[in-house]
Design a protein around this motif. Structure first.
Motif, PDB file in Angstrom:
ATOM      1  N   ALA C 260       0.836  -1.192   0.000  1.00 13.00           N
ATOM      2  CA  ALA C 260       0.000   0.000   0.000  1.00 13.00           C
ATOM      3  C   ALA C 260       0.872   1.242   0.000  1.00 13.00           C
ATOM      4  O   ALA C 260       1.944   1.264   0.609  1.00 13.00           O
ATOM      5  CB  ALA C 260      -0.906   0.006   1.222  1.00 13.00           C
ATOM      6  N   SER C 261       0.401   2.263  -0.722  1.00 14.01           N
ATOM      7  CA  SER C 261       1.056   3.570  -0.661  1.00 14.01           C
ATOM      8  C   SER C 261       0.272   4.444   0.297  1.00 14.01           C
ATOM      9  O   SER C 261      -0.952   4.508   0.238  1.00 14.01           O
ATOM     10  CB  SER C 261       1.087   4.219  -2.045  1.00 14.01           C
ATOM     11  OG  SER C 261       2.101   3.623  -2.818  1.00 14.01           O
ATOM     12  N   LEU C 262       1.004   5.112   1.205  1.00 10.25           N
ATOM     13  CA  LEU C 262       0.352   6.056   2.094  1.00 10.25           C
ATOM     14  C   LEU C 262       0.665   7.458   1.601  1.00 10.25           C
ATOM     15  O   LEU C 262       1.829   7.850   1.519  1.00 10.25           O
ATOM     16  CB  LEU C 262       0.844   5.877   3.540  1.00 10.25           C
ATOM     17  CG  LEU C 262       0.222   4.707   4.292  1.00 10.25           C
ATOM     18  CD1 LEU C 262       0.945   3.428   3.960  1.00 10.25           C
ATOM     19  CD2 LEU C 262       0.259   4.964   5.781  1.00 10.25           C
ATOM     20  N   TYR C 279      15.195   7.505   3.727  1.00  6.91           N
ATOM     21  CA  TYR C 279      14.036   7.038   4.481  1.00  6.91           C
ATOM     22  C   TYR C 279      13.880   7.827   5.775  1.00  6.91           C
ATOM     23  O   TYR C 279      14.787   8.537   6.207  1.00  6.91           O
ATOM     24  CB  TYR C 279      14.134   5.543   4.785  1.00  6.91           C
ATOM     25  CG  TYR C 279      15.297   5.151   5.648  1.00  6.91           C
ATOM     26  CD1 TYR C 279      15.165   5.103   7.029  1.00  6.91           C
ATOM     27  CD2 TYR C 279      16.531   4.817   5.097  1.00  6.91           C
ATOM     28  CE1 TYR C 279      16.227   4.744   7.827  1.00  6.91           C
ATOM     29  CE2 TYR C 279      17.598   4.461   5.878  1.00  6.91           C
ATOM     30  CZ  TYR C 279      17.440   4.427   7.249  1.00  6.91           C
ATOM     31  OH  TYR C 279      18.497   4.082   8.029  1.00  6.91           O
ATOM     32  N   PHE C 280      12.716   7.713   6.365  1.00 11.25           N
ATOM     33  CA  PHE C 280      12.394   8.358   7.633  1.00 11.25           C
ATOM     34  C   PHE C 280      11.878   7.288   8.595  1.00 11.25           C
ATOM     35  O   PHE C 280      11.421   6.234   8.164  1.00 11.25           O
ATOM     36  CB  PHE C 280      11.270   9.397   7.453  1.00 11.25           C
ATOM     37  CG  PHE C 280      11.663  10.593   6.661  1.00 11.25           C
ATOM     38  CD1 PHE C 280      11.936  11.799   7.281  1.00 11.25           C
ATOM     39  CD2 PHE C 280      11.748  10.529   5.274  1.00 11.25           C
ATOM     40  CE1 PHE C 280      12.290  12.922   6.548  1.00 11.25           C
ATOM     41  CE2 PHE C 280      12.109  11.645   4.536  1.00 11.25           C
ATOM     42  CZ  PHE C 280      12.377  12.843   5.173  1.00 11.25           C
ATOM     43  N   PHE C 281      11.947   7.577   9.882  1.00 12.25           N
ATOM     44  CA  PHE C 281      11.222   6.745  10.846  1.00 12.25           C
ATOM     45  C   PHE C 281       9.861   7.399  11.058  1.00 12.25           C
ATOM     46  O   PHE C 281       9.774   8.537  11.519  1.00 12.25           O
ATOM     47  CB  PHE C 281      11.984   6.658  12.169  1.00 12.25           C
ATOM     48  CG  PHE C 281      13.196   5.770  12.081  1.00 12.25           C
ATOM     49  CD1 PHE C 281      13.108   4.424  12.400  1.00 12.25           C
ATOM     50  CD2 PHE C 281      14.408   6.275  11.658  1.00 12.25           C
ATOM     51  CE1 PHE C 281      14.211   3.603  12.297  1.00 12.25           C
ATOM     52  CE2 PHE C 281      15.516   5.458  11.544  1.00 12.25           C
ATOM     53  CZ  PHE C 281      15.416   4.113  11.868  1.00 12.25           C
ATOM     54  N   TRP C 282       8.820   6.678  10.716  1.00  2.00           N
ATOM     55  CA  TRP C 282       7.471   7.227  10.776  1.00  2.00           C
ATOM     56  C   TRP C 282       6.720   6.676  11.965  1.00  2.00           C
ATOM     57  O   TRP C 282       6.815   5.493  12.272  1.00  2.00           O
ATOM     58  CB  TRP C 282       6.680   6.866   9.511  1.00  2.00           C
ATOM     59  CG  TRP C 282       7.344   7.283   8.240  1.00  2.00           C
ATOM     60  CD1 TRP C 282       8.136   6.513   7.444  1.00  2.00           C
ATOM     61  CD2 TRP C 282       7.273   8.569   7.619  1.00  2.00           C
ATOM     62  NE1 TRP C 282       8.572   7.237   6.367  1.00  2.00           N
ATOM     63  CE2 TRP C 282       8.053   8.504   6.441  1.00  2.00           C
ATOM     64  CE3 TRP C 282       6.638   9.761   7.942  1.00  2.00           C
ATOM     65  CZ2 TRP C 282       8.209   9.588   5.582  1.00  2.00           C
ATOM     66  CZ3 TRP C 282       6.786  10.836   7.079  1.00  2.00           C
ATOM     67  CH2 TRP C 282       7.566  10.752   5.920  1.00  2.00           C
ATOM     68  N   ARG C 283       5.938   7.552  12.564  1.00  2.00           N
ATOM     69  CA  ARG C 283       5.111   7.129  13.683  1.00  2.00           C
ATOM     70  C   ARG C 283       3.707   7.646  13.424  1.00  2.00           C
ATOM     71  O   ARG C 283       3.500   8.837  13.204  1.00  2.00           O
ATOM     72  CB  ARG C 283       5.661   7.727  14.980  1.00  2.00           C
ATOM     73  CG  ARG C 283       5.146   7.083  16.240  1.00  2.00           C
ATOM     74  CD  ARG C 283       5.708   7.804  17.456  1.00  2.00           C
ATOM     75  NE  ARG C 283       7.134   7.579  17.649  1.00  2.00           N
ATOM     76  CZ  ARG C 283       7.653   6.533  18.293  1.00  2.00           C
ATOM     77  NH1 ARG C 283       6.842   5.620  18.780  1.00  2.00           N
ATOM     78  NH2 ARG C 283       8.944   6.403  18.444  1.00  2.00           N
ATOM     79  N   SER C 297      11.132   4.281   3.221  1.00  2.35           N
ATOM     80  CA  SER C 297      11.621   5.257   2.250  1.00  2.35           C
ATOM     81  C   SER C 297      10.470   6.051   1.668  1.00  2.35           C
ATOM     82  O   SER C 297       9.347   5.565   1.567  1.00  2.35           O
ATOM     83  CB  SER C 297      12.313   4.548   1.089  1.00  2.35           C
ATOM     84  OG  SER C 297      13.400   3.830   1.545  1.00  2.35           O
ATOM     85  N   LEU C 298      10.791   7.258   1.259  1.00  4.19           N
ATOM     86  CA  LEU C 298       9.855   7.992   0.418  1.00  4.19           C
ATOM     87  C   LEU C 298       9.810   7.239  -0.906  1.00  4.19           C
ATOM     88  O   LEU C 298      10.844   6.855  -1.448  1.00  4.19           O
ATOM     89  CB  LEU C 298      10.376   9.410   0.183  1.00  4.19           C
ATOM     90  CG  LEU C 298      10.403  10.334   1.403  1.00  4.19           C
ATOM     91  CD1 LEU C 298      11.117  11.615   1.039  1.00  4.19           C
ATOM     92  CD2 LEU C 298       8.987  10.618   1.885  1.00  4.19           C
ATOM     93  N   ALA C 307       3.671  14.057   0.323  1.00  3.55           N
ATOM     94  CA  ALA C 307       4.748  13.075   0.309  1.00  3.55           C
ATOM     95  C   ALA C 307       4.098  11.705   0.218  1.00  3.55           C
ATOM     96  O   ALA C 307       2.909  11.541   0.530  1.00  3.55           O
ATOM     97  CB  ALA C 307       5.591  13.177   1.576  1.00  3.55           C
ATOM     98  N   ARG C 308       4.854  10.707  -0.228  1.00  2.00           N
ATOM     99  CA  ARG C 308       4.285   9.380  -0.361  1.00  2.00           C
ATOM    100  C   ARG C 308       5.284   8.341   0.120  1.00  2.00           C
ATOM    101  O   ARG C 308       6.478   8.423  -0.196  1.00  2.00           O
ATOM    102  CB  ARG C 308       3.917   9.099  -1.818  1.00  2.00           C
ATOM    103  CG  ARG C 308       3.049   7.862  -1.980  1.00  2.00           C
ATOM    104  CD  ARG C 308       2.832   7.548  -3.437  1.00  2.00           C
ATOM    105  NE  ARG C 308       4.015   6.943  -4.014  1.00  2.00           N
ATOM    106  CZ  ARG C 308       4.115   6.587  -5.305  1.00  2.00           C
ATOM    107  NH1 ARG C 308       3.118   6.823  -6.150  1.00  2.00           N
ATOM    108  NH2 ARG C 308       5.202   6.026  -5.758  1.00  2.00           N
ATOM    109  N   ILE C 309       4.792   7.388   0.867  1.00  2.00           N
ATOM    110  CA  ILE C 309       5.626   6.249   1.235  1.00  2.00           C
ATOM    111  C   ILE C 309       4.880   4.986   0.827  1.00  2.00           C
ATOM    112  O   ILE C 309       3.655   5.002   0.712  1.00  2.00           O
ATOM    113  CB  ILE C 309       5.930   6.197   2.752  1.00  2.00           C
ATOM    114  CG1 ILE C 309       4.631   6.135   3.557  1.00  2.00           C
ATOM    115  CG2 ILE C 309       6.763   7.394   3.172  1.00  2.00           C
ATOM    116  CD1 ILE C 309       4.867   6.012   5.047  1.00  2.00           C
TER     117      ILE C 309
END
Lengths: 247, 171, 474
Positions: C260-262, C279-283, C297-298, C307-309
């Protein structure tokens, strides 16, 4: 105001600027109660009955067994220098009972006063944040003279002094250790029980216990040895220096 | 890993260890070469102390109290101001080294630098009891004390005690 | 323009004129090498400094008896072990400089490798001091233990060692695999408690760090750096940048049954400073996902507002993430990752990606620095469906003049990183990337697969500095 009375076979005084008669009466009652139960001077006290064998320790009150447990814990912590037994085997809680009673009194006084000092049989404790000193420490060579005065650090709330030359002493030198090199030991601590127990233990345990106490506990110690020489920890040195009116 | 990183790491580690070693061993040699001067000044000033036994004892005050650092050092008159370290002495209570500060010809401070406890374990020196001169406590004796602590007062002893005087004065 | 895989190895010195290596890139590489060497030196220097603290306190003077020697070695073990633990904290703190020099994934690999030595040193510290003290005091071990227990702050120290054991044991590969992530994570958080509960006894019982010594100042400084870097980079910095950009989930778009793309919205996302491939650490701040940050990663270059991950559902955590409601606030820390063209050293670009590893590749292709015709890409998937974002990539590759290959099908019993069918046809890394010798090789996929590609690339003579990997099996 200053109030003086006799309890637990010794003399007690309270000094304070905002003390009420009610608080003083409560404190006196507390000491009288402890005295009635734990004093070996009174043959009818609970502790005397334990010592005489007419009351089993197991059947004694929670308070007595609690004090006994505290004393045993301190014996372990001081490697046996502090003891809850006389050499003749009798359970003697006088080493902790007076200090525990003073700790109880301190709680009462804190609740009723902001600036107080309590002295019982040469051991002192005082209010947090109130007037802390200067307090005198008696010269063991001349009981009517001050050896040194101290203004303790802010966290300190108790000064206990033990000696080996006093009549009616509750310190028993352990037979398996050399004779104590100290005639008097004063301990500044954050609570009266620690101060009292360690002062007693250092006199009984000598050099080894002095090392152990300064290493394990946050206390300030002043010792007077048999030759009259003094030794002080850095905190005690600072407390003495702060008491000097000049410099 | 690249050679540069290996060589650099080895060099850095070696230098740091060498510095540590140097610092650790130089403490000892430094201490043994400096002399302490407590003789002339101390005996003169401590005579005013309240206990007479101390004045005769001051030059080797350590020997009775566990640190005889000063007894082993040379004695010269006219001490210069400064801080002096005594040599490390073995006593029956463990190793002791004392530092003496002299200011205006008088001893103003005595601190323990290095101590080991009775079973040879080196201990934190920050809270050790070190010799303190009668002269040092003398000034505090004139303080206006609130209460007096001492070894347990029996009722008889209390009457002749200082605390008794204070209590009476309070009424 | 997906082409059939070439299976005849081209001679290295073929066809296109190889552009000269950019001097700027070379300088950047040399700076990074120096910085990474300095980090290695700093690590060993800190270990040596821990030992030097002991030497400087004159500890060797006690090495005159068996008890003294055992005690001394025990103190050294404790100092060095604690130093390692503090280094591990610094490595895990996600410090941007550290990431730019060695990469967060490599920093974490070192972090993992230090775990066991650190624990062994700390266990040895406890055991040796117990034995050393017992020898000196002539006590039996039980009596000595009781005496130790009664020293100030020692119960806390015993608690600390217990916590360290729990943290390391749950992190052993074999054990960790069997544990739910949540459990491992919870235990791992205890390492902070372990580090802090270990400190009091060092300062109160430890003679080396006695009050008023330089040693004590250094040691407290070390603690401040380690704990401080965690607080700054893992707590404060993410809070600040999350408040600044105010990201929220806009919608969740399923692009495959398990992918899935968020789509995220926010403020000034072009100022995130992220390069394609990072990449980022997403919460995600929903009731079931807030406690766990995921590294993702983006999958597209961010615009000012969007933005999309893209995530693949690999476990319970990622599944929950794909179920968050639109409007869910998102906090993040980053960007991280050397998987950007900033790490490049060579004129040509070779990219190998598997599964969800295509997401940074896409962003890499979008980045501005890529020259026309510079890149060759191989996508790997076990089935056609497992090659994600294929359409987007095809379109992008066309625009950037990149060659795009696919290797689809099972790997087969003999292993390897290509499909069994392609291997049977004689496809190799050299046949796909004829200019491998002048290329930077970017590899992005699961660890075992990545390792196989790296091994092949090394065998083909690709220099270590030109191999860039990003693990995607967190």
């Amino acid at each position: 105001m200053r109030h003086h009375w006799t309890t637990m076979g010794t003399e007690a005084s309270i000094v304070g600027s905002d003390l009420t008669a009610a608080v003083i009466a409560e404190v006196e009652r507390g000491f009288a109660d402890v005295d009635a139960r734990f004093s070996l001077y009174r043959p009818d006290s609970e502790l005397s009955r334990v010592a005489a064998g007419s009351l089993r320790l197991d059947d004694a009150s929670d308070d007595l067994r609690g004090a006994y447990a505290r004393a045993l814990a301190w014996r372990a912590r001081t490697d046996g220098a502090f003891t809850a037994h006389r050499p003749d085997g009798v359970v003697d809680l006088s080493g902790v009972v007076k200090a525990l009673a003073m700790a109880d009194a301190a709680a009462l006084l804190d609740a009723g006063s902001r600036d107080w000092q309590l002295g019982v049989g040469g051991d002192l404790c005082w209010s947090a944040g109130g007037t802390s000193g200067p307090f005198g420490i008696v010269d063991p060579a001349d009981r009517s003279a001050v050896l040194a005065a101290v203004v303790p650090a802010a966290s300190r709330r108790a000064l206990a002094t033990s000696g080996s030359a006093e009549r009616g002493e509750h310190i028993w030198t352990r037979l398996d250790l050399p004779v104590s090199p100290f005639v008097q030991v004063s301990v500044l601590a954050d609570d009266i029980v620690t101060a009292d127990v360690l002062a007693t233990a250092i006199v009984a345990g000598g050099e080894a216990t002095l090392d152990l106490a300064t290493e394990r506990w946050d206390v300030d110690v002043l010792t007077v040895d048999r030759a009259g020489e003094l030794r002080a920890t850095p905190g005690m040195r600072a407390a003495i220096r702060s008491a000097a009116p000049v410099g | 890993m690249r050679t540069r990183a290996i060589l650099g790491s080895a060099l850095a580690a070696f230098s740091i260890l060498a510095i540590g070693w140097e610092a650790g061993t130089s403490n000892g040699t430094l201490a043994t070469t400096t002399t302490t001067d407590t003789g002339g000044t101390a005996s003169g000033t401590t005579g005013t102390g309240s206990s007479s036994s101390s004045s005769s004892n001051t030059t080797d005050s350590g020997s009775t109290s566990g640190s005889d650092s000063s007894s082993s050092t040379t004695s010269t008159s006219g001490a210069a101001d400064g801080t002096y370290s005594g040599s490390v002495e073995s006593t029956r209570f463990g190793d002791v080294q004392v530092q003496v500060t002299i200011s205006g010809g008088a001893i103003t401070d005595v601190t323990a630098l290095k101590l080991t406890d009775h079973d040879g374990r080196s201990v934190q020196i920050s809270n050790r009891a070190a010799p303190i001169l009668r002269q040092e406590v003398l000034a505090s004796q004139s303080a206006n004390v609130q209460m007096v602590g001492g070894a347990t007062y029996t009722s008889e002893a209390y009457l002749s005690s200082l605390q008794s005087a204070l209590d009476q004065a309070g009424f | 323009m997906t082409a059939t895989l070439p299976h005849v190895a081209a001679t290295p010195e073929v066809t296109r004129s190889a552009p000269t290596i950019d001097a700027g890139r070379r300088r950047r590489l040399q700076r990074r090498r120096l910085a990474s060497d300095l980090l290695v030196m700093a690590f060993w220097a800190s270990g040596a400094a821990a030992a030097a603290l002991y030497l400087a306190s004159g500890g060797l003077a006690d090495w005159t008896s068996a008890g003294g020697i055992v005690t001394g070695v025990g103190i050294l073990a404790g100092l060095i072990g604690t130093d390692f633990v503090l280094v591990m904290l610094v490595l895990a703190a996600r410090i941007p400089v550290l990431d730019a020099v060695v990469g967060h994934d490599r920093a974490m690999a070192v972090h993992r490798r230090l775990g066991k030595p650190a624990l062994y040193l700390l266990l040895a510290h406890g055991a040796l001091l117990l034995i050393g003290y017992a020898l000196t005091a002539q006590l039996d071990l039980v009596a000595q233990f009781v005496q130790l227990w009664e020293l100030p702050d020692m119960p806390l120290a015993f608690l600390a060692i217990g916590l360290f054991v729990a943290v390391v044991v749950t992190s052993l590969v074999a054990v960790r695999r069997k544990l739910p992530y949540e459990f491992w994570y919870g235990v791992h958080l205890l390492s902070y408690a372990a580090v802090l509960t270990a400190l009091p006894h060092q300062l109160s019982v430890g003679g080396v760090l006695a009050e008023g010594t330089v040693q004590r100042v250094y040691w407290i400084g070390l603690y401040i750096v380690a704990i401080g870097s965690i607080v700054v980079f893992r707590v404060a910095e993410p809070i600040v940048s999350s408040l600044r950009h105010r990201m929220r989930v806009e919608r969740v778009e399923w692009i495959a049954p398990d992918v899935a793309s968020l789509h995220l919205t926010g403020r000034r996302l072009d100022l995130l400073g992220a390069r394609g491939g990072q990449y980022f650490f997403w919460r995600f701040w929903s009731g079931r996902t807030w406690w766990h940050a995921h590294p993702i990663s983006l999958s597209a270059e961010p615009t000012a507002r969007r933005a999309r991950i893209t995530v693949r559902v690999l476990g319970e955590g990622t599944r929950r993430m794909t179920r968050v409601a639109p409007g869910t606030p998102v906090s993040f820390s980053g960007p991280f990752g050397l998987f950007t063209d900033a790490a490049r050293t060579s004129p040509r670009l070779a990219i190998v990606a598997a599964g969800i590893g295509v997401t940074p590749v896409r962003a890499l292709l979008e980045s501005g620095d890529l020259a026309h015709g510079e890149a060759t890409i191989l996508l790997r998937g076990s089935t056609d469906d497992a090659v994600f974002l294929a359409d987007e990539l095809r379109e992008l590759a066309g625009r950037r003049g990149a060659r795009l290959f696919r290797s689809v099908g099972p790997r087969g019993a003999t292993g390897g990183w290509l499909s069994a069918a392609d291997r049977a046809r004689g496809v190799t890394i050299r046949s796909i990337f004829p200019e491998l010798a002048q290329s930077d090789l970017y590899i992005c996929g699961p660890q075992a697969w990545t390792d196989a590609v790296v091994a092949d690339a090394r065998a083909a003579g690709v220099h270590e500095d030109r191999i860039h990997t990003e693990r995607f099996d967190w």
